[in-house]
Design an enzyme around this catalytic site. Sequence first.
Site, short mmCIF file in Angstrom:
data_model
loop_
_atom_site.label_atom_id
_atom_site.label_comp_id
_atom_site.label_asym_id
_atom_site.label_seq_id
_atom_site.Cartn_x
_atom_site.Cartn_y
_atom_site.Cartn_z
N HIS A 19 0.93 -1.05 -0.08
CA HIS A 19 0.01 0.11 -0.10
C HIS A 19 0.80 1.33 -0.08
O HIS A 19 1.34 1.59 0.95
CB HIS A 19 -1.05 0.06 1.25
CG HIS A 19 -1.69 -1.18 1.18
ND1 HIS A 19 -2.22 -1.82 2.36
CD2 HIS A 19 -2.62 -2.04 0.18
CE1 HIS A 19 -2.92 -2.79 2.14
NE2 HIS A 19 -3.17 -2.72 0.82
N GLU B 29 1.22 3.98 2.65
CA GLU B 29 1.85 3.49 3.92
C GLU B 29 3.27 3.77 4.00
O GLU B 29 4.27 2.50 4.00
CB GLU B 29 1.52 2.00 4.34
CG GLU B 29 -0.02 2.08 4.37
CD GLU B 29 -0.72 0.73 4.72
OE1 GLU B 29 0.20 -0.34 4.51
OE2 GLU B 29 -1.81 0.59 4.14
N HIS C 50 3.74 -2.55 6.94
CA HIS C 50 2.42 -1.57 6.68
C HIS C 50 2.13 -0.58 7.61
O HIS C 50 2.97 -0.56 8.59
CB HIS C 50 1.11 -2.59 6.63
CG HIS C 50 0.92 -3.48 5.58
ND1 HIS C 50 0.15 -3.17 4.60
CD2 HIS C 50 1.45 -4.66 5.24
CE1 HIS C 50 0.09 -4.20 3.64
NE2 HIS C 50 1.02 -5.13 4.21
N GLU D 24 2.30 -3.51 11.43
CA GLU D 24 1.46 -2.26 11.25
C GLU D 24 2.14 -1.11 12.29
O GLU D 24 2.42 -1.48 13.35
CB GLU D 24 0.06 -2.52 12.01
CG GLU D 24 -0.70 -3.58 10.84
CD GLU D 24 -0.96 -2.99 9.62
OE1 GLU D 24 -0.69 -1.89 9.32
OE2 GLU D 24 -1.87 -3.78 8.67
#
Length: 379
Positions: free
Chosen positions: A169, A172, A262, A338
């Site tokens: 992504h 990110e 991410h 994350e």
Amino acid sequence: MSQTDIAIDAAFDSGAIEVVSIDGATARLRIKKDRKSEFAQWFHFRVSGAGGRELTLVFEGMKETAYPEGWPGYRACFTEDRDYWGRADTEYDADKGEMTVRYAPGSDMVWFAYFPPYSMERHHDLVAEAAGAEGVSYRRLGQTFDGRPIDCLEMGEGETQVWIYGRQHPGETQAEWWMEGALEVLTDPNDVIGRALRAKCSLHVVPNCNPDGSARGHLRTNAEGVNLNREWDNPTPERSPEVLAIRNAMDESGVDFAMDVHGDEAIPAVFLAAYEGIPSWTDEHGEQFYRYERLLDRRCPDFQTVKGYPKSAPGTATMSVSTNQVAERFKATAMTLEMPYKDNDDWPDPEQGWSTERCKLLARDCLGALVEWLDGRDA
């Protein structure tokens, strides 16, 4: 435009914003959608002509963005020197669906972004420097729709196959700052963590899985509006050549350990997500992930295990997601790391929030935990 109006530009690498109106030092803005997609969350633009005045930037339509829950508690990132990124005063009105950013620059020019960008130019510098390090080989896995290479750096002489990849992504950007920190450790001959991993593993590092989306200023998709992290069960040249190239290379090497890096819009914490719910789940397989999670939690104050995503029920995992597919396909210990866009509520930083520097430092702790994990597995 009168002489007193500011100017707003975004026609540059990863730039993205729509200008609704400008009145003096006040502007009304809308976040731009990814090409061929409804995803909208990333912004990156330059303001000039402020002349020392306080800027008031009002973002409209925030309820229509991809993750509206990401705006409460968020503070926009700014820089005047394109090096140090601070956090501006930011208010979110949930009833109006508007976010207002206020900042008085000391100079005539200031940049704003959802998170500090990681430019394609910096990406090429990162790849070139790492590829030139002793014991590192470069591999071009494939090509994107826009003709950009999918870069992979390989090193190490151990039998354990480790894949580390990020920025599926593109908005990110935390992921590539983390990758920079990881490659600094892995290529430094004086860093014992890097030395240990190169001795124990064969490492495959893909710093940016989605260079087209990165350059275009997308949040979540490639040049054709495809979310790469929903393509891993059936990647095709027509939709996701990036995933197809990476997964084909994984098929060649095999995978024992995989980390997909991410950023998360809403949760103000660093956490891991595993592969509960895959068809072949066993407690023994899952324990390999949980053991790594415990090691990282012990090593790193910035990491925690309380906040995160709910675990999938047995048999309900989304197999198009990278971590689930890799865990199932290779019986690998796979995970999604994350990092926040906001701040880390456990260790808040009023000046910078979660920062590029903390992304890079987290990488070293993650790699150190991997050394311990390998030692425990071999014991």
